[in-house]
Write an enzyme that holds these catalytic residues in place. Structure first.
Site, mmCIF file in Angstrom:
data_model
loop_
_atom_site.group_PDB
_atom_site.id
_atom_site.type_symbol
_atom_site.label_atom_id
_atom_site.label_comp_id
_atom_site.label_asym_id
_atom_site.label_seq_id
_atom_site.Cartn_x
_atom_site.Cartn_y
_atom_site.Cartn_z
ATOM 1 N N ARG A 1 -3.831 1.888 -5.171
ATOM 2 C CA ARG A 1 -4.555 0.611 -5.174
ATOM 3 C C ARG A 1 -5.961 0.868 -4.638
ATOM 4 N NH1 ARG A 1 0.757 -2.664 -2.850
ATOM 5 N NH2 ARG A 1 2.173 -1.796 -4.421
ATOM 6 N N GLY B 1 1.416 -11.257 -14.436
ATOM 7 C CA GLY B 1 0.376 -11.798 -15.299
ATOM 8 C C GLY B 1 0.423 -13.285 -15.537
ATOM 9 N N TYR C 1 13.546 -3.526 -0.402
ATOM 10 C CA TYR C 1 13.203 -2.144 -0.702
ATOM 11 C C TYR C 1 14.237 -1.239 -0.027
ATOM 12 C CZ TYR C 1 8.434 -3.431 -2.186
ATOM 13 O OH TYR C 1 7.350 -3.951 -2.823
ATOM 14 N N GLN D 1 13.922 -10.131 -1.138
ATOM 15 C CA GLN D 1 13.573 -8.933 -1.896
ATOM 16 C C GLN D 1 13.743 -7.721 -0.997
ATOM 17 O OE1 GLN D 1 10.378 -7.253 -1.167
ATOM 18 N NE2 GLN D 1 10.840 -5.585 -2.558
ATOM 19 N N HIS E 1 5.517 -4.744 -11.355
ATOM 20 C CA HIS E 1 5.052 -4.935 -9.976
ATOM 21 C C HIS E 1 3.641 -5.531 -9.947
ATOM 22 C CE1 HIS E 1 6.621 -3.730 -5.905
ATOM 23 N NE2 HIS E 1 5.400 -4.105 -5.551
ATOM 24 N N LYS F 1 14.849 -5.801 -9.705
ATOM 25 C CA LYS F 1 13.468 -6.147 -10.036
ATOM 26 C C LYS F 1 12.654 -4.872 -10.270
ATOM 27 C CE LYS F 1 9.519 -8.795 -8.232
ATOM 28 N NZ LYS F 1 8.494 -7.739 -8.319
ATOM 29 N N GLY G 1 3.491 -14.724 -8.370
ATOM 30 C CA GLY G 1 3.058 -14.142 -7.111
ATOM 31 C C GLY G 1 1.619 -14.465 -6.797
ATOM 32 N N ARG G 2 0.699 -13.902 -7.570
ATOM 33 C CA ARG G 2 -0.715 -14.134 -7.283
ATOM 34 C C ARG G 2 -1.069 -15.619 -7.368
ATOM 35 N NH1 ARG G 2 -0.860 -9.189 -10.002
ATOM 36 N NH2 ARG G 2 -2.014 -7.516 -8.933
ATOM 37 N N SER H 1 9.657 -11.208 0.937
ATOM 38 C CA SER H 1 9.536 -9.768 0.747
ATOM 39 C C SER H 1 10.026 -8.998 1.969
ATOM 40 C CB SER H 1 8.069 -9.408 0.480
ATOM 41 O OG SER H 1 7.858 -8.009 0.533
ATOM 42 N N THR I 1 14.507 -4.075 -5.460
ATOM 43 C CA THR I 1 13.288 -3.629 -6.141
ATOM 44 C C THR I 1 13.290 -2.119 -6.321
ATOM 45 O OG1 THR I 1 12.047 -5.520 -5.324
ATOM 46 C CG2 THR I 1 10.773 -3.622 -6.039
ATOM 47 N N ARG J 1 0.687 -3.151 -9.901
ATOM 48 C CA ARG J 1 0.274 -2.546 -8.642
ATOM 49 C C ARG J 1 0.879 -1.162 -8.405
ATOM 50 N NH1 ARG J 1 -1.826 -6.471 -5.337
ATOM 51 N NH2 ARG J 1 -1.032 -5.658 -3.375
#
Length: 420
Positions: free
Chosen positions: A195, A333, A160, A158, A300, A276, A354-355, A136, A186, A303
């Site tokens: 958040r 998910g 930004y 990735q 995302h 993305k 990711g998670r 990231s 992204t 998020r």
């Protein structure tokens, strides 16, 4: 009548074989984890609340994340019978390179706050498993150190778009020079999502000690020991820290990001470029027309915009429109290898987790990431065998039915276009 007799001592000894004890506490914990949910439970016990909630949480009411996970649960598989699939080939070609599995590690920010090994653990585990690792822009390990941790594997970056465009351009050039072969541009974070867990926890970069954080840290001294006795966090893209994650993001990101920025990055980047954060069919078509190599259907991880489209629901419509012209990938998910199999069956060429990776990282550093990858690998293998499928290209939409919970009452024209 059953004839009874005194037990034979030799038979008792055969029945009473004791399992060899495992003295390594980390290995013992990880071996007992059979699902990503098990790794999450371990991670929650071992990680202070603020960094755990940063990983685990989503925006506002967390509806986008809840719905994305529910979408994967609301499927029905249709197995074929009498179709031998003893040896399953889970490898695939993605963006002109090979991956041993149909998933890679998604870009996640601030990984060294989850565990001191951070992105090094993720990159080295990905390399060992033969899958891509994505660093990231908000990573806590440098581009060059990730390459050193995964020198022979596939590294993706990735990006930004920052307010200071030169910062973004310089990062892209560094990643290209370090041999990163794919850039994930992204587009769904022009500003930070709300958040709320982070706000309630007072989560900041770097972590600030308060009475609450001290009390929460007491049963987790190992995390603070690692954090305080290892090199300070470094951010390749942030010139200063000292605020909440949302404050840092809003100070760095630029809400004026546009197709002009995409064109500049496309000209600058020598490898494959993937956008993305795509959430409509309309945008998918426009991006392919703009010449990108692929797209990632993603909200995302829930998020950013709460109540955003569900990527897994959007997938079939996007594949119908652009699947022949570009690589369509998906995230958000994914918690089970069956989620990955279902995504491939409905036309995704690849998935990103990711998670699931971060739960493994928090549960046990590099060995925990290895365990997360192994769990997903075993679930993919088992699901494919039970479907009677020996290779990924044998998966097809007929293998999966998406069961419906959320149905638009009166779809807007844009909803019809997006397939949501």
């Amino acid at each position: 009548m059953v004839k009874r007799q005194l037990p034979n001592p030799a038979d008792l000894l055969e029945l009473m074989r004791f399992k060899k004890p495992e003295w390594n506490g980390t290995k013992r914990r990880l071996d007992a984890a059979l699902t990503i949910g098990d790794l999450r439970a371990i991670a929650k016990r071992r990680t202070p609340r603020a960094p755990f909630d940063y990983t685990d949480g989503a925006a506002e009411g967390e509806l986008s994340l809840t719905r994305a996970r529910q979408a994967f649960e609301d499927i029905e598989f249709h197995p074929g019978i009498l179709r031998p699939a003893e040896d399953v080939d889970m490898s695939t070609t993605i963006l002109a390179g090979r991956s041993a599995l149909p998933f890679g590690i998604a870009p996640t920010g601030f990984a060294r706050l989850m565990h001191t090994e951070g992105e090094v653990a993720g990159a080295s585990a990905a390399g060992a498993a033969g899958i891509p690792f994505t660093l990231s822009t908000l990573g806590t390990t440098s581009i060059e150190d990730v390459r050193a941790a995964n020198p022979e594997g596939r590294n993706w970056f990735q990006l930004y778009v920052m307010r200071d465009r030169e910062v973004s351009y310089a990062l892209a050039r560094r990643a290209a020079a370090a041999g990163f072969d794919t850039l994930l541009f992204t587009v769904d974070a022009p500003v930070a999502g709300a958040r709320l867990r982070d706000k309630r926890n007072g989560f900041s970069i770097p972590p600030q000690l308060t009475l609450g954080t001290v009390l929460n840290a007491i049963p987790r001294p190992w995390w603070w020991y690692d954090f305080l006795t290892t090199p300070a966090l470094e951010f390749a893209s942030l010139s200063s820290t000292g605020g909440t994650v949302a404050e840092l993001l809003n100070a760095a990101m630029d809400p004026t990001i546009s197709y002009d920025d995409l064109a500049v990055i496309r000209d600058l980047w020598p490898g494959k470029i993937v956008v993305k954060g795509v959430q409509t069919v309309e945008d998918s078509i426009r991006l392919i027309d703009a010449g990108v190599d692929g797209i990632v259907l993603s909200n995302h991880g829930g998020r950013q915009l709460d109540r955003a489209p569900i990527p897994f629901h959007l997938l079939p419509a996007v594949v119908r429109e652009v699947g022949q012209d570009a690589t369509v990938m998906i995230d958000t998910g994914i918690m089970n290898g069956a989620d990955i199999v279902a995504s491939i069956a409905l036309g995704a060429k690849f998935t990103l987790v990711g998670r699931a990776y971060l739960y493994g990282l928090m549960a046990g550093g590099r060995p925990g990431v290895d365990r997360a990858i192994a769990i997903l690998r075993d679930e993919i293998d088992r699901t494919m065998k039970l479907l009677g499928v020996a290779a990924l290209d044998e998966l097809e939409p007929a293998h999966v039915t998406q069961l419906t919970r959320l149905v638009p009452v009166a779809p807007s024209p844009r909803a019809v276009v997006s397939g949501s």
